[in-house]
Design a protein around this motif. Structure first.
Motif, PDB file in Angstrom:
ATOM      1  N   THR A 158       0.811  -1.212   0.000  1.00  0.00           N
ATOM      2  CA  THR A 158       0.000   0.000   0.000  1.00  0.00           C
ATOM      3  C   THR A 158       0.845   1.263   0.000  1.00  0.00           C
ATOM      4  OG1 THR A 158      -0.088  -0.042   2.421  1.00  0.00           O
ATOM      5  CG2 THR A 158      -1.882  -1.143   1.208  1.00  0.00           C
ATOM      6  N   SER A 159       2.152   1.157   0.259  1.00  0.00           N
ATOM      7  CA  SER A 159       3.023   2.324   0.281  1.00  0.00           C
ATOM      8  C   SER A 159       4.076   2.197  -0.815  1.00  0.00           C
ATOM      9  CB  SER A 159       3.717   2.456   1.634  1.00  0.00           C
ATOM     10  OG  SER A 159       4.499   1.318   1.901  1.00  0.00           O
ATOM     11  N   GLU A 160       4.521   3.346  -1.290  1.00  0.00           N
ATOM     12  CA  GLU A 160       5.504   3.357  -2.362  1.00  0.00           C
ATOM     13  C   GLU A 160       6.891   3.073  -1.809  1.00  0.00           C
ATOM     14  OE1 GLU A 160       7.207   6.977  -4.667  1.00  0.00           O
ATOM     15  OE2 GLU A 160       5.449   6.299  -5.792  1.00  0.00           O
ATOM     16  N   GLU A 161       7.640   2.225  -2.489  1.00  0.00           N
ATOM     17  CA  GLU A 161       9.002   1.895  -2.080  1.00  0.00           C
ATOM     18  C   GLU A 161       9.919   2.062  -3.285  1.00  0.00           C
ATOM     19  OE1 GLU A 161      11.551  -1.764  -0.022  1.00  0.00           O
ATOM     20  OE2 GLU A 161       9.504  -2.080  -0.746  1.00  0.00           O
ATOM     21  N   LYS A 162      11.076   2.670  -3.045  1.00  0.00           N
ATOM     22  CA  LYS A 162      12.040   2.921  -4.109  1.00  0.00           C
ATOM     23  C   LYS A 162      13.284   2.071  -3.853  1.00  0.00           C
ATOM     24  CE  LYS A 162      14.631   6.778  -6.181  1.00  0.00           C
ATOM     25  NZ  LYS A 162      14.827   8.250  -6.113  1.00  0.00           N
ATOM     26  N   ILE A 163      13.619   1.185  -4.794  1.00  0.00           N
ATOM     27  CA  ILE A 163      14.744   0.271  -4.641  1.00  0.00           C
ATOM     28  C   ILE A 163      15.749   0.528  -5.752  1.00  0.00           C
ATOM     29  CG2 ILE A 163      15.444  -2.152  -4.527  1.00  0.00           C
ATOM     30  CD1 ILE A 163      12.516  -2.795  -3.799  1.00  0.00           C
ATOM     31  N   SER A 164      17.004   0.780  -5.390  1.00  0.00           N
ATOM     32  CA  SER A 164      18.038   1.059  -6.381  1.00  0.00           C
ATOM     33  C   SER A 164      18.349  -0.180  -7.216  1.00  0.00           C
ATOM     34  CB  SER A 164      19.322   1.539  -5.700  1.00  0.00           C
ATOM     35  OG  SER A 164      19.132   2.798  -5.092  1.00  0.00           O
ATOM     36  N   ILE A 165      18.608   0.047  -8.487  1.00  0.00           N
ATOM     37  CA  ILE A 165      19.054  -1.007  -9.398  1.00  0.00           C
ATOM     38  C   ILE A 165      20.546  -0.807  -9.617  1.00  0.00           C
ATOM     39  CG2 ILE A 165      18.857  -1.945 -11.729  1.00  0.00           C
ATOM     40  CD1 ILE A 165      15.959  -0.960 -11.750  1.00  0.00           C
ATOM     41  N   PRO A 166      21.360  -1.844  -9.437  1.00  0.00           N
ATOM     42  CA  PRO A 166      22.816  -1.677  -9.590  1.00  0.00           C
ATOM     43  C   PRO A 166      23.199  -1.234 -11.001  1.00  0.00           C
ATOM     44  CG  PRO A 166      22.285  -3.788  -8.581  1.00  0.00           C
ATOM     45  CD  PRO A 166      20.994  -3.217  -9.069  1.00  0.00           C
ATOM     46  N   VAL A 167      24.187  -0.348 -11.055  1.00  0.00           N
ATOM     47  CA  VAL A 167      24.784   0.070 -12.319  1.00  0.00           C
ATOM     48  C   VAL A 167      26.247  -0.335 -12.286  1.00  0.00           C
ATOM     49  CG1 VAL A 167      25.353   2.004 -13.825  1.00  0.00           C
ATOM     50  CG2 VAL A 167      23.199   2.009 -12.553  1.00  0.00           C
ATOM     51  N   SER A 168      26.629  -1.235 -13.171  1.00  0.00           N
ATOM     52  CA  SER A 168      28.004  -1.728 -13.195  1.00  0.00           C
ATOM     53  C   SER A 168      28.911  -0.700 -13.856  1.00  0.00           C
ATOM     54  CB  SER A 168      28.098  -3.052 -13.955  1.00  0.00           C
ATOM     55  OG  SER A 168      29.445  -3.442 -14.091  1.00  0.00           O
ATOM     56  N   ASN A 169      29.961  -0.291 -13.147  1.00  0.00           N
ATOM     57  CA  ASN A 169      30.918   0.667 -13.687  1.00  0.00           C
ATOM     58  C   ASN A 169      32.113  -0.010 -14.349  1.00  0.00           C
ATOM     59  OD1 ASN A 169      29.558   3.079 -12.869  1.00  0.00           O
ATOM     60  ND2 ASN A 169      30.170   2.638 -10.770  1.00  0.00           N
ATOM     61  N   ASN A 170      32.087  -1.350 -14.382  1.00  0.00           N
ATOM     62  CA  ASN A 170      33.154  -2.086 -15.048  1.00  0.00           C
ATOM     63  C   ASN A 170      32.801  -2.239 -16.518  1.00  0.00           C
ATOM     64  OD1 ASN A 170      34.593  -2.494 -12.604  1.00  0.00           O
ATOM     65  ND2 ASN A 170      33.228  -4.200 -12.101  1.00  0.00           N
ATOM     66  N   LEU A 171      33.191  -1.243 -17.301  1.00  0.00           N
ATOM     67  CA  LEU A 171      32.828  -1.221 -18.705  1.00  0.00           C
ATOM     68  C   LEU A 171      33.568  -2.318 -19.463  1.00  0.00           C
ATOM     69  CD1 LEU A 171      32.893   2.629 -19.378  1.00  0.00           C
ATOM     70  CD2 LEU A 171      30.968   1.211 -18.687  1.00  0.00           C
ATOM     71  N   GLU A 172      32.816  -3.087 -20.240  1.00  0.00           N
ATOM     72  CA  GLU A 172      33.386  -4.188 -21.005  1.00  0.00           C
ATOM     73  C   GLU A 172      32.825  -4.106 -22.414  1.00  0.00           C
ATOM     74  OE1 GLU A 172      34.680  -8.496 -19.589  1.00  0.00           O
ATOM     75  OE2 GLU A 172      32.521  -8.360 -19.940  1.00  0.00           O
ATOM     76  N   PHE A 173      33.647  -3.630 -23.329  1.00  0.00           N
ATOM     77  CA  PHE A 173      33.174  -3.372 -24.679  1.00  0.00           C
ATOM     78  C   PHE A 173      32.799  -4.666 -25.383  1.00  0.00           C
ATOM     79  CE2 PHE A 173      33.796  -2.492 -29.222  1.00  0.00           C
ATOM     80  CZ  PHE A 173      32.875  -1.473 -29.354  1.00  0.00           C
ATOM     81  N   ALA A 174      31.578  -4.691 -25.918  1.00  0.00           N
ATOM     82  CA  ALA A 174      31.025  -5.863 -26.613  1.00  0.00           C
ATOM     83  C   ALA A 174      31.006  -7.094 -25.710  1.00  0.00           C
ATOM     84  CB  ALA A 174      31.807  -6.161 -27.893  1.00  0.00           C
ATOM     85  N   GLY A 175      31.153  -6.868 -24.403  1.00  0.00           N
ATOM     86  CA  GLY A 175      31.152  -7.982 -23.456  1.00  0.00           C
ATOM     87  C   GLY A 175      32.436  -8.783 -23.453  1.00  0.00           C
ATOM     88  N   VAL A 176      33.480  -8.297 -24.136  1.00  0.00           N
ATOM     89  CA  VAL A 176      34.708  -9.099 -24.258  1.00  0.00           C
ATOM     90  C   VAL A 176      35.993  -8.334 -23.961  1.00  0.00           C
ATOM     91  CG1 VAL A 176      33.734 -10.777 -25.870  1.00  0.00           C
ATOM     92  CG2 VAL A 176      34.790  -8.703 -26.770  1.00  0.00           C
ATOM     93  N   VAL A 177      35.990  -7.003 -24.083  1.00  0.00           N
ATOM     94  CA  VAL A 177      37.221  -6.230 -23.881  1.00  0.00           C
ATOM     95  C   VAL A 177      37.014  -5.219 -22.759  1.00  0.00           C
ATOM     96  CG1 VAL A 177      38.965  -4.741 -24.946  1.00  0.00           C
ATOM     97  CG2 VAL A 177      37.746  -6.431 -26.341  1.00  0.00           C
ATOM     98  N   PRO A 178      37.648  -5.396 -21.595  1.00  0.00           N
ATOM     99  CA  PRO A 178      37.523  -4.419 -20.505  1.00  0.00           C
ATOM    100  C   PRO A 178      38.109  -3.074 -20.935  1.00  0.00           C
ATOM    101  CG  PRO A 178      38.434  -6.492 -19.703  1.00  0.00           C
ATOM    102  CD  PRO A 178      38.462  -6.558 -21.207  1.00  0.00           C
ATOM    103  N   LEU A 179      37.334  -2.002 -20.775  1.00  0.00           N
ATOM    104  CA  LEU A 179      37.806  -0.667 -21.121  1.00  0.00           C
ATOM    105  C   LEU A 179      38.562  -0.068 -19.944  1.00  0.00           C
ATOM    106  CD1 LEU A 179      34.716   0.828 -22.985  1.00  0.00           C
ATOM    107  CD2 LEU A 179      36.685  -0.337 -23.958  1.00  0.00           C
ATOM    108  N   SER A 180      39.645   0.642 -20.232  1.00  0.00           N
ATOM    109  CA  SER A 180      40.413   1.276 -19.158  1.00  0.00           C
ATOM    110  C   SER A 180      40.177   2.779 -19.129  1.00  0.00           C
ATOM    111  CB  SER A 180      41.902   0.953 -19.305  1.00  0.00           C
ATOM    112  OG  SER A 180      42.401   1.385 -20.566  1.00  0.00           O
ATOM    113  N   ARG A 181      40.700   3.496 -20.097  1.00  0.00           N
ATOM    114  CA  ARG A 181      40.533   4.953 -20.083  1.00  0.00           C
ATOM    115  C   ARG A 181      40.432   5.476 -21.498  1.00  0.00           C
ATOM    116  NH1 ARG A 181      44.995   8.564 -20.874  1.00  0.00           N
ATOM    117  NH2 ARG A 181      46.740   7.445 -21.821  1.00  0.00           N
ATOM    118  N   GLU A 182      39.765   6.611 -21.644  1.00  0.00           N
ATOM    119  CA  GLU A 182      39.711   7.276 -22.939  1.00  0.00           C
ATOM    120  C   GLU A 182      41.025   8.012 -23.153  1.00  0.00           C
ATOM    121  OE1 GLU A 182      36.398   9.429 -25.732  1.00  0.00           O
ATOM    122  OE2 GLU A 182      36.070   9.246 -23.572  1.00  0.00           O
TER     123      GLU A 182
END
Length: 424
Positions: free
Chosen positions: A136-160
């Motif tokens: 009956t009450s509103e609840e706000k739950i955070s969704i995780p955001v992964s900061n470990n960037l992995e390009f195309a799911g195969v190459v970990p990105l380091s820095r621009e």
């Protein structure tokens, strides 16, 4: 219950513009086959996401990101009541997926991951009917955001690479009549250069690169025999680049000969024959989406002189990353692809900027209003990097070629250095 993902899949891409000094929401797309919401911006963003109940809705905020339009809404039946996009606070875009009453999803099954700082993916768990929902009450739950960037799911990105970014942007200012997009990635260090990498361009003949990979996937799966023969039908014959158009309709060609002509001399008729053998453009477009290529689409057979087929530099590099890491093809097919692409006859774009002894496997694209080149480069020391660049230009403007040459030279000069010598 009809899948809400099928409903989400009906949403078309939204293209939006932005003022200076802010990211722009380029597009958002839902892939019903992979249960993924893809969000693309034109520059770096750090999203925030949360799940709110009563009613249940998934909210994604993109700080520092704007768009020109007012709030937009799309109503649905069944499990998804509404999807909307709007602004909250200053320069924050918000995407909301609101579920219908009685439907819910689990926050512990939700996560947002980036395959670069401008492309984020929300993976959904199943949306289900919740007959016991008595909140009956509103609840706000955070969704995780992964900061470990992995390009195309195969190459970990380091820095621009800020040094290259500033040099090339100065170059772009000198070539103000051109509109460029590019993405370069060091496979060893994860350093990258991203300037308008998600920008969509007319694909020209660069579309032949993903077509080739789709062909070899089918060969690996045993659904196509590499020794088979194709018949050149009149409806597949076309002008533009290539020599097969000058043969008689009904002429027969070996499959691998046809694929090689498609890539090495960029034969448009050969390309149409391969598209036809693979089941047509719709099947290929589904394949491209399954690889995570969100900006790549075939709308017409070659030669597509009006530029209706589309791709982006980052999509082409995504594909290069997948095959470089053996995620799509067998070792035998991968070796054949590299051999074919290393024999590309057009050496006037990226190859011009490479040092002596460097090797490139690539595919170019040329139309009156666009030039492009993308592929895999190996330096004499054995370092590998991926490259994708596209340039929209005034019709036939030769400065686009000079620009690509200079960009290639700058990137090669930086990445060919020992890692310890680079400006960190």
């Amino acid at each position: 219950m009809k899948s809400p993902f099928l409903l989400l899949g009906l949403i078309s891409t939204i293209l939006l513009s932005t003022p200076a000094n802010a990211a722009r929401l380029e597009s958002w797309k839902f892939d019903p086959n992979r249960n993924q919401l893809n969000i693309t911006t034109d520059s770096e963003v750090k999203p925030r996401a949360f799940l709110i109940n009563n009613p249940d809705r998934i909210v994604i905020d993109l700080p520092g990101t704007t768009f020109k339009a007012n709030t937009q809404r799309k109503n649905f039946g069944a499990a998804v009541r509404e999807i909307r996009i709007g602004k909250v606070e200053n320069n924050t875009a918000r995407i909301v997926v609101e579920l219908a009453p009685g439907y819910t999803t689990s926050p512990d099954k939700l996560v947002i991951k980036g395959d670069s700082a401008s492309h984020w993916i929300l993976n959904f768990s199943a949306i289900k009917k919740d007959a016991d929902n008595t909140e009956t009450s509103e609840e706000k739950i955070s969704i995780p955001v992964s900061n470990n960037l992995e390009f195309a799911g195969v190459v970990p990105l380091s820095r621009e690479i800020s040094q290259l970014d500033s040099q090339i942007k100065q170059l772009m200012n000198r070539y103000s009549s051109l509109s460029a997009g590019m993405f370069f990635l060091d496979m060893e260090t994860g350093e990258y250069l991203d300037i308008n990498g998600e920008k969509t361009f007319a694909a020209a003949s660069t579309i032949k690169f993903p077509i080739l990979i789709a062909l070899f996937e089918e060969i690996d799966a045993g659904r196509i025999n590499p020794n088979e023969t194709l018949v050149m039908r009149r409806d597949l014959m076309t002008g533009g680049s290539g020599t097969m158009q000058y043969r008689k309709a009904g002429s027969k060609f070996k499959l691998m000969e046809t694929a090689s002509k498609m890539m090495i001399i960029s034969d448009n008729t050969a390309t149409n024959m391969i598209i036809d053998r693979l089941g047509g453009k719709n099947r290929l477009n589904q394949r491209f989406r399954s690889w995570g290529l969100q900006n790549t689409v075939i709308r017409n057979l070659l030669g597509d002189f009006k530029g209706t087929n589309k791709t982006s530099p980052k999509d082409l590099v995504r594909l290069a990353a997948l095959i470089s890491n053996n995620k799509l093809l067998s070792a035998t097919s991968n070796s054949q692809v590299m051999d074919i692409m290393s024999r590309c006859k057009n050496r006037s774009l990226l190859p011009v900027g490479l040092g002596k002894g460097a090797v490139i496997a690539h595919k170019t694209g040329t139309l009156g209003r666009v030039l492009g080149d993308a592929g895999i480069i190996q330096t004499p020391s054995g370092k590998r990097y991926l490259a994708g660049i596209m340039v929209a230009r005034p019709f036939g403007d030769a400065r686009a070629k000079a620009f690509i040459n200079q960009v290639s030279r700058l990137v090669y000069g930086y990445l060919d250095q020992p890692t310890s010598a680079r400006n960190f």
